[in-house]
Scaffold this motif. Structure first.
Motif, PDB file in Angstrom:
ATOM      1  N   VAL A 150       0.849  -1.203   0.000  1.00  0.00           N
ATOM      2  CA  VAL A 150       0.000   0.000   0.000  1.00  0.00           C
ATOM      3  C   VAL A 150       0.879   1.246   0.000  1.00  0.00           C
ATOM      4  CG1 VAL A 150      -1.661   1.339   1.358  1.00  0.00           C
ATOM      5  CG2 VAL A 150      -1.970  -1.128   1.102  1.00  0.00           C
ATOM      6  N   VAL A 151       1.876   1.270   0.874  1.00  0.00           N
ATOM      7  CA  VAL A 151       2.792   2.415   0.932  1.00  0.00           C
ATOM      8  C   VAL A 151       3.491   2.585  -0.421  1.00  0.00           C
ATOM      9  CG1 VAL A 151       4.825   3.408   2.059  1.00  0.00           C
ATOM     10  CG2 VAL A 151       3.144   2.131   3.418  1.00  0.00           C
ATOM     11  N   THR A 152       3.949   1.473  -0.991  1.00  0.00           N
ATOM     12  CA  THR A 152       4.620   1.518  -2.297  1.00  0.00           C
ATOM     13  C   THR A 152       3.662   2.009  -3.380  1.00  0.00           C
ATOM     14  OG1 THR A 152       6.090  -0.275  -1.647  1.00  0.00           O
ATOM     15  CG2 THR A 152       5.863   0.119  -4.008  1.00  0.00           C
ATOM     16  N   GLY A 153       2.415   1.525  -3.356  1.00  0.00           N
ATOM     17  CA  GLY A 153       1.433   1.923  -4.358  1.00  0.00           C
ATOM     18  C   GLY A 153       1.079   3.393  -4.288  1.00  0.00           C
ATOM     19  N   ILE A 154       0.827   3.895  -3.084  1.00  0.00           N
ATOM     20  CA  ILE A 154       0.494   5.320  -2.944  1.00  0.00           C
ATOM     21  C   ILE A 154       1.721   6.173  -3.255  1.00  0.00           C
ATOM     22  CG2 ILE A 154      -0.164   7.105  -1.273  1.00  0.00           C
ATOM     23  CD1 ILE A 154      -2.208   5.106  -0.180  1.00  0.00           C
ATOM     24  N   SER A 155       2.907   5.699  -2.882  1.00  0.00           N
ATOM     25  CA  SER A 155       4.140   6.414  -3.241  1.00  0.00           C
ATOM     26  C   SER A 155       4.293   6.491  -4.754  1.00  0.00           C
ATOM     27  CB  SER A 155       5.365   5.725  -2.633  1.00  0.00           C
ATOM     28  OG  SER A 155       5.342   5.806  -1.229  1.00  0.00           O
ATOM     29  N   LYS A 156       3.980   5.404  -5.447  1.00  0.00           N
ATOM     30  CA  LYS A 156       4.083   5.378  -6.909  1.00  0.00           C
ATOM     31  C   LYS A 156       3.082   6.357  -7.526  1.00  0.00           C
ATOM     32  CE  LYS A 156       6.333   3.412  -9.512  1.00  0.00           C
ATOM     33  NZ  LYS A 156       7.518   3.889 -10.271  1.00  0.00           N
ATOM     34  N   TRP A 157       1.865   6.401  -7.003  1.00  0.00           N
ATOM     35  CA  TRP A 157       0.860   7.344  -7.490  1.00  0.00           C
ATOM     36  C   TRP A 157       1.368   8.782  -7.347  1.00  0.00           C
ATOM     37  CZ3 TRP A 157      -2.282  10.638  -4.254  1.00  0.00           C
ATOM     38  CH2 TRP A 157      -3.230  11.353  -4.947  1.00  0.00           C
ATOM     39  N   ILE A 158       1.957   9.092  -6.206  1.00  0.00           N
ATOM     40  CA  ILE A 158       2.494  10.449  -5.980  1.00  0.00           C
ATOM     41  C   ILE A 158       3.676  10.698  -6.914  1.00  0.00           C
ATOM     42  CG2 ILE A 158       3.668  11.938  -4.314  1.00  0.00           C
ATOM     43  CD1 ILE A 158       1.898  10.583  -2.136  1.00  0.00           C
ATOM     44  N   GLU A 159       4.565   9.713  -7.042  1.00  0.00           N
ATOM     45  CA  GLU A 159       5.715   9.832  -7.940  1.00  0.00           C
ATOM     46  C   GLU A 159       5.269  10.082  -9.380  1.00  0.00           C
ATOM     47  OE1 GLU A 159       8.629   6.532  -9.686  1.00  0.00           O
ATOM     48  OE2 GLU A 159       8.880   6.808  -7.519  1.00  0.00           O
TER      49      GLU A 159
END
Length: 130
Positions: free
Chosen positions: A115-124
């Motif tokens: 989840v952290v990786t996914g939301i980080s990717k969305w922000i990135e």
């Protein structure tokens, strides 16, 4: 005749319940984020709705801590909460990965690394309202 209708109703209800199966999402940690092309509406919004933006917390009806997290506009209007292109300095990611602790009254559930990786990717990828 009444008995037959009851039996048919029971069979239909049973089929409906069984059709829900494993596809049901019951918590934010059940949401599967892709490795790229993360969508706000398919991934981020459902996660936020299940874990943050519900009655009693960060919904428009509750406004816990003065924060509403129901929409993309809500996320983007909180200073430094989501910095498009910069997940490391976005407060949302810092809250999710534990670098910035939640207040005692906020969601304290386990947040999966995916989840952290996914939301980080969305922000990135620019934190688009896609």
């Amino acid at each position: 005749m009444k008995r037959i209708i009851q039996l048919i109703s029971l069979v239909l209800l049973s089929n409906l319940i069984n059709s829900c199966g494993d596809d049901a999402v019951s918590s934010g940690n059940d949401i599967v984020f892709p490795e790229k092309n993360v969508s706000y509406y398919e991934h981020v919004h459902p996660y936020m709705k299940l874990t943050c933006a519900y009655a009693g917390c960060h919904s428009a009806s509750s406004i816990a801590g003065g924060l509403v997290l129901e929409t993309h506009i809500d996320l983007m209007s909180i200073p430094l909460f989501v910095l498009p292109g910069d997940p490391e300095n976005s407060i949302l990611v810092q809250k999710l990965d534990g670098r910035s602790p939640f207040k005692a009254y906020c969601y304290q559930g386990y947040v999966k690394e995916s989840v952290v990786t996914g939301i980080s990717k969305w922000i990135e990828e620019g934190a688009q309202p896609n």
